[in-house]
Design an enzyme around this catalytic site. Structure first.
Site, PDB file in Angstrom:
ATOM      1  N   ARG A 706      31.989 -92.881   1.008  1.00  0.00           N
ATOM      2  CA  ARG A 706      31.780 -92.612  -0.347  1.00  0.00           C
ATOM      3  C   ARG A 706      32.562 -91.334  -0.735  1.00  0.00           C
ATOM      4  O   ARG A 706      32.279 -90.334  -0.244  1.00  0.00           O
ATOM      5  CB  ARG A 706      30.400 -92.782  -1.095  1.00  0.00           C
ATOM      6  CG  ARG A 706      30.062 -94.292  -1.128  1.00  0.00           C
ATOM      7  CD  ARG A 706      30.933 -95.351  -1.703  1.00  0.00           C
ATOM      8  NE  ARG A 706      30.749 -94.864  -3.212  1.00  0.00           N
ATOM      9  CZ  ARG A 706      30.185 -95.901  -4.012  1.00  0.00           C
ATOM     10  NH1 ARG A 706      29.637 -96.982  -3.770  1.00  0.00           N
ATOM     11  NH2 ARG A 706      30.087 -95.433  -5.478  1.00  0.00           N
ATOM     12  N   LYS A 711      29.870 -84.582   0.341  1.00  0.00           N
ATOM     13  CA  LYS A 711      30.576 -85.066   1.563  1.00  0.00           C
ATOM     14  C   LYS A 711      32.055 -84.128   1.744  1.00  0.00           C
ATOM     15  O   LYS A 711      32.499 -84.223   2.653  1.00  0.00           O
ATOM     16  CB  LYS A 711      31.016 -86.661   1.473  1.00  0.00           C
ATOM     17  CG  LYS A 711      29.769 -87.346   1.595  1.00  0.00           C
ATOM     18  CD  LYS A 711      30.255 -88.779   1.386  1.00  0.00           C
ATOM     19  CE  LYS A 711      28.865 -89.806   1.351  1.00  0.00           C
ATOM     20  NZ  LYS A 711      27.993 -89.935   2.400  1.00  0.00           N
TER      21      LYS A 711
END
Length: 979
Positions: A706, A711
């Site tokens: 995602r 991230k």
């Protein structure tokens, strides 16, 4: 034309070519009577009357290996003929010929590259193709090649093949009501899916009979997401049917891989949490646990992502448009779910009255274990309006309006909320959460009460033994309402004493925490509960009071502790903290990687850990090796089975045996060869799908997950820009060629994530069209990343990017999939990366950047992005290019928000890890230039990935949380009598 030559026209240009599919009427491609002597087996005088079955191998013509890429050549067996050897004999092959053919045919075929592995003997016995595009004659296999025909899936018996073919034809004819003249490729997929499902049904029924008779403790895994992906191939693998289906489908002139590609992904999840639930279901069935997955049958799953002018555009995922061959509706188990209304306290007890009712219709999907005849059930609920819905509210003239309003009730299961690690707080979402919980608990209690197979009359009336027969696992806080709902049923409906009910509830429920990000924690407004679930609000208040009384007794005068630990958060808007509700209402609380569980104990639930330390556990996530090795990377599974046998499929720790072969030159070569074939296949896929030509010998550098700031896809972008600038500044210098692939979906309302996608595509636009760069660097955004795309890209990756800020990624499971499939990891010490480094040795991963304690120290000191910007010239150049419009010449201010965030309010400290990351990427380049050493590290990583099987994870849940033991007992198959 020689009588031993098949006309060129019969080399089918398409799998559905009429020459392969007999008809009741003459076909233009039928060999002319003038080309076939009357004494020949194909003589028109000796041809039997063609079958009227929808698809049967024609007695006149035989399937010839397709000249198309992706189709397979064959060896012997009467099923096919080489154009160089004359036609095959009509009629069935002799048993001796069939045995010889099976002996030559490898059992675990290489699906990546479709089995044409010259020199390895893994195809269908063919050694290549002739220059004319037809299939070359099969050469005899050497002893070495025969030894390489190791099976994980077993040989397809001729009887199995005939049975599959017969069943396929039957379904095409009777289920789909088609013949070959009108059948579409999708019809063929459905015929095959129903054929495979037939093999599940007997086992499914027998498994449920087995559970009712043995009455084991049952495990209920409650999740708002099950990211299942495709089912056909997984079912064939787990039932050991893949070769029989491949052979049968080939004999019918079709291509199995093409049919598999038609299936829609069941995208009922956002990412890691939903995919973990799917892996867990596979492991629970494989381990013989009496387990059920319960969730929602969303009409629309996670949106399909389209990239238009570099921007993400969402399209509805109408995955049920053509029907779902795997599910079975169970209207006889439809259940009412109540909303709104008011609470009455009467002498007979508490009553929740004047409610609005929505019906929950269950749809069951079989979940097969691996070759153990166990088939468990995933039950998904769909919302239906009752027939009298709203009619009483309208006068007769508004009947139409009342019927139209049924949609309001049925909207509950309409669409999956597309947020990952973010809480939105919408009323429809709360309705979804209660809907799945209320229906599931009624079902659990019905099953608990009835212990005899097929009996729906209550047998058990005492709830004393409920926790000994039922375990409920809450996958994050989304099903947290199970706690007050179970209390409501026990107290209000079953008239169990309050304290006894609370003890039963706590002993039954367990909670898995999946995130430490504050914005992901569910905190529902009390006002919403008051309106939607008034009785549950009363129960939560009462439970909270009991809890706070206990805390106050243990910590007298500590008002701040009471505030911190309360389930009800005071403030302008009173809120219910669902994580706190889960902790107080469960007997076990676990994180999903060791570092995450430590953060849970020391930070997120610190006060609760001090109160009840025995509750807190760690259960490091895992992945199913059936889907994530056997199915997606059969070439690698083949090479491994050759060396250590097949036991690793159900005991992944056996991969440790590969450590003995790290210096084995043949094994090193085989592992590298499989990777190269996977890369070639994925390159062809990219060229076909994205019209981009990439260098298959470049390093495939992959980050798929995602899109989220934590991230740190932006760190990857900065590296891509830095590489680009280095190439531009000295094009003649030698560079390790790279193809950087980034994929993932952004939540539709997450502005920064959508900007990150636009930045990636803009960088790709510049880099990929720069003649100075050429093949040295490509940047590709993988559109619409999903389970079925993961199955293609992961086996082809060289480098896996797992670069979240330390302390933010709970575990990750993509990291495990890449490790198992022979990619090396560049990553921070976050999530499961820590344990991966521990298993394989930190020197066998590319670990860089701040640890958790460094991040905490930087927080205390204060993170100043400007400091890094001024100190690091390459970073400054990259940021200036993004800022100035170098990558967005038509809209120079396009990335203003991205730069502003990075410079002034970056919670995830991208610049702080930039220098270490770039340096570490240099080490990656160095090693990649030495293919032998690179492959040795790959082998060590594969050998050390055994811990990360979901079988190990589920075994730990079973023994340490649910109080059950996995069973290796194989239920007898449907064709054998039961014990």
């Amino acid at each position: 034309m020689s009588c031993h030559t098949i006309p060129v026209t019969s080399l089918h240009p398409h799998p559905l070519t009429p020459s392969l599919v007999p008809s009741h009427r003459p076909h233009p491609f039928t060999p002319s009577p003038h080309t076939v002597p009357s004494h020949h087996p194909l003589s028109p005088h000796t041809v039997p009357i063609p079958s009227l079955h929808p698809l049967t191998p024609s007695p006149r013509t035989v399937p010839v290996p397709s000249a198309q890429p992706g189709a397979r050549g064959r060896a012997g067996g009467g099923a096919a003929a080489s154009p160089h050897r004359g036609p095959a004999r009509s009629g069935p092959a002799s048993p001796r010929r069939a045995e010889e053919a099976q002996a030559r045919r490898p059992r675990l075929r290489q699906r990546q590259g479709r089995g044409r592995e010259e020199g390895r003997g893994r195809g269908r016995g063919w050694k290549g193709t002739d220059p004319g595009g037809g299939a070359a004659m099969a050469a005899p296999l050497s002893d070495g090649e025969k030894r390489k025909q190791i099976s994980v899936r077993g040989i397809a018996g001729l009887g199995d093949v005939a049975e599959v073919r017969k069943s396929f034809n039957r379904h095409l004819h009777f289920t789909l009501v088609k013949d070959r003249n009108v059948a579409t490729p999708r019809d063929y997929f459905f015929a095959l899916a129903h054929t495979v499902r037939d093999h599940l049904v007997g086992r499914w029924i027998r498994t449920q009979q087995h559970y009712y008779e043995r009455d084991p403790k049952r495990i209920y895994y409650l999740s708002l997401e099950f990211y299942m992906g495709r089912t056909l191939q997984n079912t064939m693998v787990n039932l050991g049917l893949q070769n029989a289906c491949d052979e049968a489908i080939y004999q019918l002139g079709l291509d199995l891989e093409e049919l598999e590609e038609i299936e829609e992904d069941a995208g009922l999840g956002n990412g890691g949490l939903g995919r973990l639930a799917a892996c867990f279901l596979d492991s629970m069935a494989t381990l013989g646990l009496a387990a059920y997955g319960y969730g929602i049958r969303y009409e629309f799953g996670i949106f399909n992502q389209k990239i238009v002018d570099g921007w993400q555009v969402e399209e509805a995922d109408d995955w049920l448009r053509y029907g779902n061959p795997w599910e079975k509706a169970r209207p006889e188990y439809m259940l009412p779910v109540h909303f709104y209304g008011r609470v009455e306290h009467t002498p007979e007890g508490v009553k929740w009255v004047d409610t609005q009712v929505v019906l929950a219709m269950p749809y069951d999907t079989p979940v097969p274990g691996y070759k153990n005849n166990t088939v468990n059930t995933m039950r998904l609920w769909s919302a239906k309006a009752p027939n009298d819905f709203n009619l009483q509210e309208f006068n007769v003239g508004d009947y139409i309006e009342a019927v139209l309003d049924r949609n309001l009730a049925e909207n509950i299961s309409r669409v999956l909320y597309p947020n990952d690690n973010f809480f939105e707080g919408k009323e429809l979402r709360l309705k979804q959460e209660y809907f799945v919980v209320a229906a599931t608990l009624q079902d659990i209690i019905r099953r608990f009460k009835s212990s005899k197979f097929g009996c729906r009359d209550p047998v058990r009336t005492s709830f004393e033994t409920f926790p000994d027969k039922v375990a409920i696992q809450l996958n994050d806080t989304h099903p947290a309402l199970s706690i007050p709902e179970l209390m409501r049923i026990l107290v209000d409906v079953e008239k169990v004493d309050w304290d006894k009910a609370w003890e039963i509830t706590k002993r039954t429920c367990a909670y898995t925490n999946h995130t430490v990000l504050p914005e992901a924690l569910e905190r529902w407004p009390v006002s919403m509960f008051e309106k939607l679930l008034p009785r549950h609000l009363e129960i939560i208040y009462a439970l909270n009071q009991m809890h706070l009384d206990r805390v106050a007794a243990l910590y007298p005068g500590d008002v701040d502790r009471l505030r911190r630990m309360s389930v009800i958060e005071e403030g302008d808007c009173k809120r219910i903290n669902m994580a706190h509700l889960c902790v107080i209402g469960s007997h076990a609380v676990n994180g999903v990687a060791r570092i995450h569980s430590d953060i849970v104990k020391n930070s997120v639930f610190k006060d609760f850990y001090e109160l009840e330390p025995e509750k807190f556990q760690n259960k490091t996530n895992g992945i199913t090796p059936r889907r994530w090795l056997l199915l997606c990377n059969p070439g690698l599974a083949d090479v491994i089975a050759e060396k250590i046998g097949e036991g690793f499929v159900t005991d992944l720790s056996q991969l440790k045996k590969l450590l003995d072969f790290i210096d084995n030159e043949m094994f090193i070569r085989d592992v590298a060869k499989v990777k190269q074939e996977n890369k070639l296949k994925f390159s062809a896929y990219l060229e076909e799908q994205y019209k981009v030509k990439i260098n298959p010998s470049s390093m495939f550098d992959v980050q798929v997950k995602r899109i989220h700031e934590y991230k740190r896809q932006l760190l990857n972008c900065l590296h891509a820009i830095t590489l680009y600038n280095r190439i531009r500044s000295d094009p003649s210098k030698s560079f390790v060629p790279r193809t950087i692939m980034i994929g993932g979906k952004a939540a539709p309302g997450y502005h920064m994530a959508k900007m990150i996608i636009k930045l990636i595509t803009s960088i790709g636009e510049v880099v990929n069209n720069d003649p100075y760069v050429g093949d040295k660097l490509k940047v590709i955004f993988l559109e619409n990343y999903r389970v079925s795309l993961a199955e293609k890209v992961i086996p082809a990756a060289d480098l896996s990017q797992q670069i979240s800020t330390a302390g933010t990624e709970a575990s990750g499971t993509g990291n495990m999939k890449f490790m198992l499939n022979g990619a090396l990891t560049i990553g921070t010490m976050d999530g499961a990366n820590v344990e991966m480094a521990e298993e394989a040795g930190e020197e066998n991963l590319f670990i860089f950047g701040m640890r958790v304690e460094d991040v905490e120290a930087l927080d205390r000191k204060g993170y100043n992005a400007l400091e890094y910007y001024e100190r690091l010239p390459e970073l400054r150049q990259a940021i200036d290019q993004i800022s100035s419009g170098f990558f967005s010449p038509r809209d120079p201010g396009c990335f203003r928000d991205v730069v502003n965030m990075l410079m002034h309010h970056d919670r995830f400290k991208v610049f702080a890890d930039y220098e270490a990351y770039i340096k570490c990427q240099g080490q990656v380049d160095q090693l990649f230039m030495d293919p032998r050493e690179w492959t040795k590290k790959v082998i060590r990583n594969i050998a050390c990935s055994g811990k990360f099987s979901s079988d190990r994870t589920i075994t730990e849940y079973a023994q340490e949380i649910w109080g059950v033991e996995p069973s290796s007992t194989k239920i007898p198959p449907p064709n054998l009598p039961r014990d």
